[in-house]
Design a protein around this motif. Structure first.
Motif, PDB file in Angstrom:
ATOM      1  N   SER A 173       0.886  -1.124  -0.263  1.00 44.33           N
ATOM      2  CA  SER A 173       0.201   0.047   0.087  1.00 44.33           C
ATOM      3  C   SER A 173       0.941   1.332   0.135  1.00 44.33           C
ATOM      4  O   SER A 173       1.804   1.425   0.911  1.00 44.33           O
ATOM      5  CB  SER A 173      -0.877   0.042   1.265  1.00 44.33           C
ATOM      6  OG  SER A 173      -1.661   1.345   1.217  1.00 44.33           O
ATOM      7  N   SER A 174       0.836   2.011  -0.881  1.00 45.25           N
ATOM      8  CA  SER A 174       1.573   3.133  -0.940  1.00 45.25           C
ATOM      9  C   SER A 174       1.076   4.476   0.101  1.00 45.25           C
ATOM     10  O   SER A 174       2.038   4.970   0.644  1.00 45.25           O
ATOM     11  CB  SER A 174       1.360   4.039  -2.468  1.00 45.25           C
ATOM     12  OG  SER A 174       1.813   3.183  -3.465  1.00 45.25           O
ATOM     13  N   GLY A 175      -0.121   4.340   0.513  1.00 43.34           N
ATOM     14  CA  GLY A 175      -0.798   5.274   1.293  1.00 43.34           C
ATOM     15  C   GLY A 175      -0.002   4.857   2.673  1.00 43.34           C
ATOM     16  O   GLY A 175       0.207   5.612   3.425  1.00 43.34           O
ATOM     17  N   GLY A 179       2.446   7.228   4.821  1.00 42.60           N
ATOM     18  CA  GLY A 179       1.930   7.561   6.478  1.00 42.60           C
ATOM     19  C   GLY A 179       3.111   7.035   7.281  1.00 42.60           C
ATOM     20  O   GLY A 179       3.396   7.855   8.499  1.00 42.60           O
TER      21      GLY A 179
END
Length: 250
Positions: A173-175, A179
């Motif tokens: 997951s890039s997000g 984060g």
């Protein structure tokens, strides 16, 4: 070696072909100039600055533009593995005659090159903006200090980019990876006055504090923090490699 060079070159081309590639460097340059103008006009702390290189030495750390470099580098590169999963292109990479280790290393080296590019841009813009504002003089000692602070800023960015890189591999997951990197920079300045805390990554990543406020905790030195940071980065990469090598892509 030639194969690895080709893989890194391909990964770098993937980054440069993105329309957003030059957004981060451009934003970094604009923010650096803006900060310089604001400090010159409204801050009394710049009164003793003698030259552009002295200004660069004071601003390259994590408390200055080094923070910009870290945040922008994490945002630009944290999803370098996760995006392959999201776009479905990871399968095409793995069916070629390249090992998973080579693929992962080439992606990480592309991240390292991007951080190096951002650090050099930050150094150059700080020197030019500082030179226009304070003059282009400077002593050899100031140049050495600026180079040292630039190296400290590069290490700071590399630590949190490595954290984001690992999280991207683990979660796809890039997000989440972005984060994780940004949260690390947000809490990096927190110091818990307990002996065990000197073995935690957060107080060790920013080496520039040794030239300003001093060791975060008693017994800490530049060498100690470098060693702790290197161990954490190695663990990040080992964890990412282990998961990437064993994960079922189908």
């Amino acid at each position: 070696m030639r194969n690895m060079t080709g893989l890194v070159h391909n990964e770098w081309l993937k980054l440069t072909k993105k329309k957003s590639f030059w957004v981060s460097p451009g934003l970094l340059a604009a923010l650096t100039v803006l900060v310089t103008v604001m400090l010159y006009r409204f801050s009394a702390n710049v009164a003793g600055i003698e030259s552009g290189i002295a200004y660069a030495a004071g601003m390259l750390g994590a408390s200055g533009t080094g923070q910009f470099v870290t945040v922008l580098s994490v945002v630009a590169t944290a999803g370098i593995v996760a995006q392959e999963y999201a776009q479905g292109t990871i399968k095409f990479l793995l069916i070629r005659s390249r090992s998973r280790g080579e693929i992962l290393v080439s992606k990480y080296l592309a991240v390292v090159l991007y951080i190096l590019m951002m650090t050099v841009i930050s150094f150059a813009v700080l020197f030019i903006a500082g030179g226009v504002t304070f003059g282009f003089g400077g002593t050899g000692e100031q140049w050495i200090e600026a180079l040292k602070q630039g190296a400290y800023g590069f290490i700071y960015s590399l630590v949190y980019a490595s954290l984001a890189f690992m999280v991207g591999v683990l979660t796809r997951s890039s997000g989440v990876s972005i984060g994780a990197g940004l949260i690390g920079t947000m809490f990096g300045a927190i110091v818990i006055q307990k002996d065990f805390y000197k073995y935690v990554l957060l107080p060790n990543a920013d080496l520039s504090v040794y030239g300003t406020s001093g060791p975060p905790l008693p017994g800490m030195t530049v060498g100690f923090s470098l060693t702790v940071s290197a161990v954490y980065v190695a663990l990040f990469l080992l964890a990412g490699y282990t998961v990437f090598r064993r994960r079922d892509i189908a």
